[in-house]
Design a protein around this motif. Structure first.
Motif, PDB file in Angstrom:
ATOM      1  N   GLN A  62       1.100  -1.300   0.107  1.00 40.70           N
ATOM      2  CA  GLN A  62       0.166   0.003   0.065  1.00 40.70           C
ATOM      3  C   GLN A  62       1.116   1.197  -0.021  1.00 40.70           C
ATOM      4  OE1 GLN A  62      -3.407   0.269   2.753  1.00 40.70           O
ATOM      5  NE2 GLN A  62      -3.768   2.040   2.176  1.00 40.70           N
ATOM      6  N   PRO A  63       1.170   1.865  -1.119  1.00 41.83           N
ATOM      7  CA  PRO A  63       2.119   2.878  -1.225  1.00 41.83           C
ATOM      8  C   PRO A  63       1.400   4.320  -1.437  1.00 41.83           C
ATOM      9  CG  PRO A  63       1.823   2.252  -3.334  1.00 41.83           C
ATOM     10  CD  PRO A  63       0.768   1.189  -2.633  1.00 41.83           C
ATOM     11  N   SER A  64       0.570   4.625  -0.340  1.00 44.42           N
ATOM     12  CA  SER A  64      -0.425   5.519  -0.312  1.00 44.42           C
ATOM     13  C   SER A  64       0.479   7.071  -0.479  1.00 44.42           C
ATOM     14  CB  SER A  64      -1.268   5.640   0.810  1.00 44.42           C
ATOM     15  OG  SER A  64      -1.941   4.565   0.790  1.00 44.42           O
ATOM     16  N   LEU A  65      -0.105   7.901  -0.948  1.00 43.41           N
ATOM     17  CA  LEU A  65       0.599   9.274  -0.961  1.00 43.41           C
ATOM     18  C   LEU A  65      -0.216  10.175   0.064  1.00 43.41           C
ATOM     19  CD1 LEU A  65       1.079   9.806  -4.816  1.00 43.41           C
ATOM     20  CD2 LEU A  65       2.795   8.944  -3.165  1.00 43.41           C
ATOM     21  N   CYS A  66      -1.324   9.801   0.054  1.00 43.42           N
ATOM     22  CA  CYS A  66      -2.308  10.618   1.052  1.00 43.42           C
ATOM     23  C   CYS A  66      -2.054  10.253   2.616  1.00 43.42           C
ATOM     24  CB  CYS A  66      -3.752  10.391   0.961  1.00 43.42           C
ATOM     25  SG  CYS A  66      -4.292   8.729   1.015  1.00 43.42           S
ATOM     26  N   ASN A  67      -2.369  11.006   3.530  1.00 41.60           N
ATOM     27  CA  ASN A  67      -2.320  11.002   5.227  1.00 41.60           C
ATOM     28  C   ASN A  67      -3.153   9.835   5.431  1.00 41.60           C
ATOM     29  OD1 ASN A  67       0.357  12.293   5.844  1.00 41.60           O
ATOM     30  ND2 ASN A  67      -0.995  14.039   5.654  1.00 41.60           N
ATOM     31  N   GLU A  68      -3.071   8.494   5.408  1.00 46.94           N
ATOM     32  CA  GLU A  68      -3.984   7.576   5.736  1.00 46.94           C
ATOM     33  C   GLU A  68      -4.342   7.465   7.320  1.00 46.94           C
ATOM     34  OE1 GLU A  68      -5.577   5.423   3.890  1.00 46.94           O
ATOM     35  OE2 GLU A  68      -4.326   5.305   1.960  1.00 46.94           O
ATOM     36  N   THR A  69      -5.583   7.352   7.330  1.00 49.57           N
ATOM     37  CA  THR A  69      -5.938   7.711   8.832  1.00 49.57           C
ATOM     38  C   THR A  69      -6.046   6.107   9.364  1.00 49.57           C
ATOM     39  OG1 THR A  69      -8.297   7.268   8.149  1.00 49.57           O
ATOM     40  CG2 THR A  69      -7.434   9.237   8.591  1.00 49.57           C
ATOM     41  N   TRP A  70      -5.817   4.972   8.598  1.00 43.06           N
ATOM     42  CA  TRP A  70      -5.739   3.728   9.199  1.00 43.06           C
ATOM     43  C   TRP A  70      -5.177   2.785   8.164  1.00 43.06           C
ATOM     44  CZ3 TRP A  70      -5.040   0.446  12.668  1.00 43.06           C
ATOM     45  CH2 TRP A  70      -5.552  -0.725  12.798  1.00 43.06           C
TER      46      TRP A  70
END
Length: 157
Positions: A62-70
């Motif tokens: 999971q290479p998210s760019l957004c600030n994941e909350t979970w």
């Protein structure tokens, strides 16, 4: 894009040697088609099929760019005993703990190197997967319920 799809595809392109198949599962019907050898896009997959897919996966990413909350997908991978690679976005490093590898967000080279490590080492996958499975136990409904009740009791004193 906020989940790091383009970063993942670029990292996948950088992998050396035999590449495992990359399955990208999304619930967003607006995600663009992926025309990349070895990559399959699946939309609207029922939850029980997603859980089944984890049992066949080599590891999760999971290479998210957004600030994941979970990080529900990563928590599910860990519960299935899979090693994971995540970006340092938001809560993801805290969710993963010692159950995976954390890379800088937006860095396909670092992501590719982490994925290459997991592809090349069954021992590393097993060690991280086992640690992740143990960590994921704390995310179970009963444990979370107890924690939420404890917070309510604390603030209502």
């Amino acid at each position: 894009p906020a989940k790091g799809g383009p970063v993942l595809l670029e990292a996948f392109r950088q992998l050396q040697g035999v590449k495992p198949r990359l399955l990208v599962i999304t619930s967003d019907e607006t995600d663009p088609e992926i025309a990349e050898a070895g990559v399959q896009l699946a939309r609207g997959v029922p939850h029980h099929d997603v859980r089944s897919a984890w049992s066949h996966a080599l590891f999760g990413v999971q290479p998210s760019l957004c600030n994941e909350t979970w990080g529900m997908a990563i928590a599910e991978a860990m519960a299935a005993g899979k090693a994971v690679v995540v970006s340092d976005a938001g809560a993801l490093p805290g969710v993963v703990g010692d159950g995976g590898i954390v890379v800088p967000r937006g860095d396909p080279g670092s992501l590719a190197r982490a994925m290459q490590q997991l592809i090349g080492s069954s021992l590393l996958r097993e060690r991280l997967g086992s640690a992740g499975r143990e960590r994921a136990k704390s995310y179970g409904v009963e444990n979370v319920r107890r924690q939420v009740l404890a917070v309510y009791e604390e603030v209502t004193r």
